[in-house]
Design an enzyme around this catalytic site. Sequence first.
Site, mmCIF file in Angstrom:
data_model
loop_
_atom_site.group_PDB
_atom_site.id
_atom_site.type_symbol
_atom_site.label_atom_id
_atom_site.label_comp_id
_atom_site.label_asym_id
_atom_site.label_seq_id
_atom_site.Cartn_x
_atom_site.Cartn_y
_atom_site.Cartn_z
ATOM 1 N N LEU A 38 0.750 -1.079 -0.016
ATOM 2 C CA LEU A 38 -0.106 -0.012 0.097
ATOM 3 C C LEU A 38 0.798 1.485 0.058
ATOM 4 O O LEU A 38 2.283 1.262 0.157
ATOM 5 C CB LEU A 38 -0.953 -0.081 1.185
ATOM 6 C CG LEU A 38 -1.832 -1.329 1.392
ATOM 7 C CD1 LEU A 38 -2.643 -1.199 2.556
ATOM 8 C CD2 LEU A 38 -2.602 -1.338 0.162
ATOM 9 N N HIS A 440 14.855 34.101 18.172
ATOM 10 C CA HIS A 440 16.361 34.213 17.507
ATOM 11 C C HIS A 440 17.181 33.585 18.121
ATOM 12 O O HIS A 440 17.313 33.282 19.382
ATOM 13 C CB HIS A 440 16.538 35.961 17.725
ATOM 14 C CG HIS A 440 17.845 36.323 17.386
ATOM 15 N ND1 HIS A 440 18.197 36.654 16.180
ATOM 16 C CD2 HIS A 440 19.017 36.509 18.293
ATOM 17 C CE1 HIS A 440 19.395 37.010 15.865
ATOM 18 N NE2 HIS A 440 20.067 36.822 17.097
#
Length: 468
Positions: A38, A440
């Site tokens: 599958l 940051h």
Amino acid sequence: MIKTKVLVIGSGPGGYTAAFRAADLGNEVTLIESHKTLGGVCLNVGCIPSKTLLHTAEVINEAKHANELGVTFKSPKIDIDGVRKNKEAIVSKLTGGIQALAKARKVKVITGYAKFLSKNQVALDGTDEVIEFEQCIIATGSRVTKFPMFPFEDKRVMDSTDALMLDDIPKRMLVVGGGIIGLEMATIYDALGSEITMVELGNQIIPVADKDIVTPLFKKIKKTYANVFLNTKVTKMTAAKKGIKVEFEGKDAPESDTFDKVLVAVGRTPNGLLIDAEKAGVNIDKSGFIATNNQMKTNVDNIFAIGDIVGQPMLAHKATHEAKVAAEVISGKKTGFNALTIPSVAYTDPEVAWTGKTEKELIEAGVKFDKGVFPWAASGRSLSIGRSEGVSKALFDAESGKILGMGICGNHAGDLISEATLAIEMGCDMSDIALTIHAHPTLSETTAFAAEMAEGTITDLMPPRKKK
Ligand code: FAD
């Protein structure tokens, strides 16, 4: 005769998602798949094996460039069988996982090739087995486009499926097609040691994307590959003893050259014309696409279609979203496919990703827009990881400031593009993105910086001068 409420044909990302969602919503579901495992193209011979091999390529390339960081590794020893085994293990894990999920949901899985007999019946090709259904979802996907002018009968001429088998590492390899699949395969074989020549008919690689967004990738491959020929056509390919002789037509290309192997990556064809859908009354166009409405219904009221077979872009994440819509509509839910955008990603080195409108689409449509372009050379994070070649571009409606599109080239662009995709779906404007606090130092800051460039509020660079 097997009787089922919902029949799903094809078990790719579209088919298995539709089958599972329909089962979770209380339907009795049968899933027919012709391949032995599958998962469709994506899991077996597409997204997953290619990304696994691209990770191998990334490790090789990172090690090669580590000397810039003051660390030197020896040249890698490539164990091609080991590389292939790792890829196969990942594919098996995922295809096995889909099989287990089908079992857990009591989805009946049948192996065979389905062809329509009527609007309520399919037959398994080559057998007497007939399956009768109330509702059907066609998810039979697409296949490699094979142009008769290329001698595919010679094993040295490969399509993407052959290339992913990794039979060997050719010394000199030609990649025909500078689209996403060709570029990803070239990235893999280049890292494994092949000398790559690429030929593209258009005037840029990934012709659908904006040129400035593919430029960092183009500059890199121009330096690394033996040749990249744009505006060039392959006119003839002949299998010879010494290799595959290829003739070109283009300003910069030679008249001919001989390669150990050739990969042809020039598109995919939908499988609509192979399933006798006309016996069910389903309209199919001459290329093999099946048209649907936004509830994924075909012109026949109990037959739905999803994924590659319904049209571009042929991407797994489009198929899964369409699949859920089809399964939910069958289950009586009021839903539709209303996505504002479907992101595209080339998992190259650097990656290229875009979402929403491209700049060229906006220009063509005459839409007035503002643009913020942030070069990654000004991002602390991209410099610290040695990947400053990137660029992020955000496009906003000139009047409302709403985001219309974004393009990114750089490390992890494929992951970064999700923020802009969500922003488009949420109708964000440039301030929403610029004022969202991004951690940051991260690569995700580059998206906020692109919005700040458009707003003129950037401080990590000089703000662009506003036009008078
Ligand atoms: P498919 O995945 O094509 O599945 C269709 C299934 O139906 C197949 O298993 C087929 O065997 C079966 N089938 C066909 N006809 C019948 C029949 N009559 N009876 C029974 N079974 C049938 N997309 C991405 O989003 N990201 C990527 O990174 C990406 N990488 C790719 C890399 C490569 C090399 C390739 C080739 C494709 C890639 N794609 C990628 C595209 C992605 O694989 C497809 O968009 C996706 O698989 C489409 O899903 P689908 O469900 O429509 O059909």
